[in-house]
Design an enzyme around this catalytic site. Structure first.
Site, short mmCIF file in Angstrom:
data_model
loop_
_atom_site.label_atom_id
_atom_site.label_comp_id
_atom_site.label_asym_id
_atom_site.label_seq_id
_atom_site.Cartn_x
_atom_site.Cartn_y
_atom_site.Cartn_z
N ARG A 46 91.53 50.88 35.31
CA ARG A 46 90.61 51.54 36.24
C ARG A 46 91.33 51.41 37.66
NH1 ARG A 46 87.24 48.19 37.96
NH2 ARG A 46 85.97 47.97 35.93
N TYR A 98 82.74 73.57 52.86
CA TYR A 98 82.53 73.31 51.45
C TYR A 98 80.97 73.20 51.18
CZ TYR A 98 83.08 72.65 46.47
OH TYR A 98 82.85 72.69 45.28
N ASP A 171 89.90 67.77 55.38
CA ASP A 171 89.78 68.35 54.15
C ASP A 171 90.84 69.49 54.12
OD1 ASP A 171 89.62 69.80 51.96
OD2 ASP A 171 87.26 69.63 52.02
N LYS A 196 92.45 72.68 43.16
CA LYS A 196 92.83 74.10 43.77
C LYS A 196 94.22 74.16 43.75
CE LYS A 196 88.34 73.94 44.24
NZ LYS A 196 87.53 73.62 45.43
C1 LIG Z 1 86.81 72.48 45.76
C2 LIG Z 1 86.45 71.75 47.09
C3 LIG Z 1 86.07 70.57 47.02
C4 LIG Z 1 85.46 69.66 45.83
O1 LIG Z 1 86.44 69.50 45.17
P1 LIG Z 1 86.16 69.27 43.48
O2 LIG Z 1 87.49 68.86 42.88
O3 LIG Z 1 85.59 70.30 43.10
O4 LIG Z 1 85.19 67.90 43.38
C5 LIG Z 1 86.19 69.97 48.40
N1 LIG Z 1 86.75 70.79 49.63
C6 LIG Z 1 86.84 71.92 49.53
C7 LIG Z 1 87.36 72.57 50.69
C8 LIG Z 1 86.85 72.59 48.20
O5 LIG Z 1 87.46 73.78 48.30
#
Ligand SMILES: *Cc1c(COP(=O)(O)O)cnc(C)c1O
Length: 382
Positions: A46, A98, A171, A196
């Site tokens: 962890r 998001y 982000d 992504k």
């Molecule tokens: C998908 C996404 C998230 C969340 O990520 P997960 O891996 O699905 O938890 C956060 N910000 C953006 C811009 C995203 O496209």
């Protein structure tokens, strides 16, 4: 080291015990100790895992940071960032972001006394005005925004934040580190949903935060170890493998998206096209200044704004698959009004241009002629 070399080499050495070129998947929960407290730097998985450590070193280099912490998902990473705050603290965030990030701030953290405010961030002056001195502790920036693809001026907002002693987190999921490096523009933290573009093959859920300072990194490692939202070693391996082709994949996605945006712009069945690469995009200049290219995302609506027509387009494409998510090698198509943004009341979404027929594309790396033909055919039945 240049970006295309970093993706393959930064933080990655042949495995010291065997010489394996590929970072091994260290599928272990614990590690042998010689005497109590005497070990090779790993005690319990962890806290630390060698596969994860390599990915963290690589991400640190890609974002020009000092430290990185990988999490079980993008939202788990965001959860850890929000846990830097205390009850009574406030967050300023963009109002076009998001949906999962909005939900986490509004329905999970707000009841604990951490208050988010969602504002229009296109104009940095609005951000300055929204700062509640002594209370505002974090500015949350997502750019390009989802699904309207607005561009937010990272440098200007980070400057305002710094002057007011407020932390910033960007982000960077939509851009990936290949297109944009927020730490270089003054941000304290960068967040990625590695699910992504970093992973890039739609086969893994993982998140990461990269920090500008060692101290912030240590604090986030502490929170992660205390809370426990760690990714498994196989998931770390998949992201490490995905990253090796990040620059090539994103380059192709950008060039495909550019051609598709141009095709859409002159198509008689299409209304508005949202793409930061267009000179007439309201934030084109900022996009040009802070991004290397304009990304693989394109949104558009139909000339006649009709919900059912939009649905028809989405069920008639064959190469563009109707699905949530983005950033994979395959092209995806989505309908924000009924999918990701269904929970936003219609008058509110119409105000930002999110019409009933708005369609969002995550352009993949297929041959662009086939992608354009696929869209063109889908429009024929309207
Ligand atoms: C998908 C996404 C998230 C969340 O990520 P997960 O891996 O699905 O938890 C956060 N910000 C953006 C811009 C995203 O496209």
């Amino acid at each position: 080291m240049k970006f295309g070399t970093k993706v393959i080499h930064a933080g990655i050495e042949p495995d010291p015990s065997t010489g394996a070129i590929m970072t091994p998947i260290y599928q272990t929960s614990t590690y042998a100790q010689k005497e109590p407290g005497k070990h090779k730097g790993y005690e319990y998985a962890r806290t630390k895992n060698p596969t994860r450590s390599v990915l963290e070193k690589n991400l640190t280099a890609l974002e020009n940071g000092k430290d990185a912490i990988c999490f079980a998902s993008g939202l788990a990473a965001m959860d850890a960032v929000l846990k830097l705050l205390k009850p009574g603290d406030e967050i300023i965030s963009s109002n076009d972001l998001y949906g999962g990030s909005y939900r986490l701030m509004r329905t999970v953290f707000e009841p604990y006394g951490i208050k988010p405010r969602f504002i229009e961030m296109n104009d940095p002056k609005q951000v300055k005005k929204a700062i509640n001195r002594g209370k505002t502790k974090l500015i949350w920036i997502e750019t390009p925004t989802n699904p309207m693809l607005n561009i937010i001026d990272i440098k200007a907002i980070c400057k305002i934040a710094k002057a007011n002693n407020v932390m910033t987190c960007v982000d960077n999921t939509f851009s990936s580190p290949y297109l944009q490096n927020p730490l270089d523009l003054g941000a304290d933290m960068v967040l990625h949903s590695a699910t992504k573009y970093l992973g890039g093959h739609s086969d893994v859920i993982l998140g990461a935060v990269v920090t500008k300072s060692k101290k912030l990194g240590e604090r986030l490692h502490y929170i992660q170890n205390a809370v426990g939202a760690v990714p498994g070693p196989q998931d770390c391996f998949l992201v490490l493998r995905g990253i090796k082709t990040l620059h090539i994949r994103v380059e192709r996605a950008c060039s495909n998206a550019k051609k598709i945006a141009k095709f859409l712009k002159i198509h008689p069945k299409v209304g508005k096209v949202y793409y930061p690469g267009f000179k007439d995009h309201p934030n084109h200049k900022i996009a040009k200044a802070q991004m290397r290219d304009f990304g693989g995302m394109v949104s558009f609506d139909l000339a006649v704004d009709d919900y059912n027509d939009a649905k028809k387009v989405m069920s008639n494409t064959h190469l563009f698959t109707l699905a949530e998510s983005l950033g994979g090698v395959e092209s995806l198509i989505g309908h924000p009004a009924s999918m990701t943004h269904a929970s936003i009341p219609k008058p509110e979404r119409l105000k930002v241009g999110l019409t009933d027929s708005l369609i969002r594309l995550s352009v993949g790396i297929e041959d662009v002629d086939d992608l354009i033909e696929d869209l063109d055919k889908a429009f024929q039945n309207l």
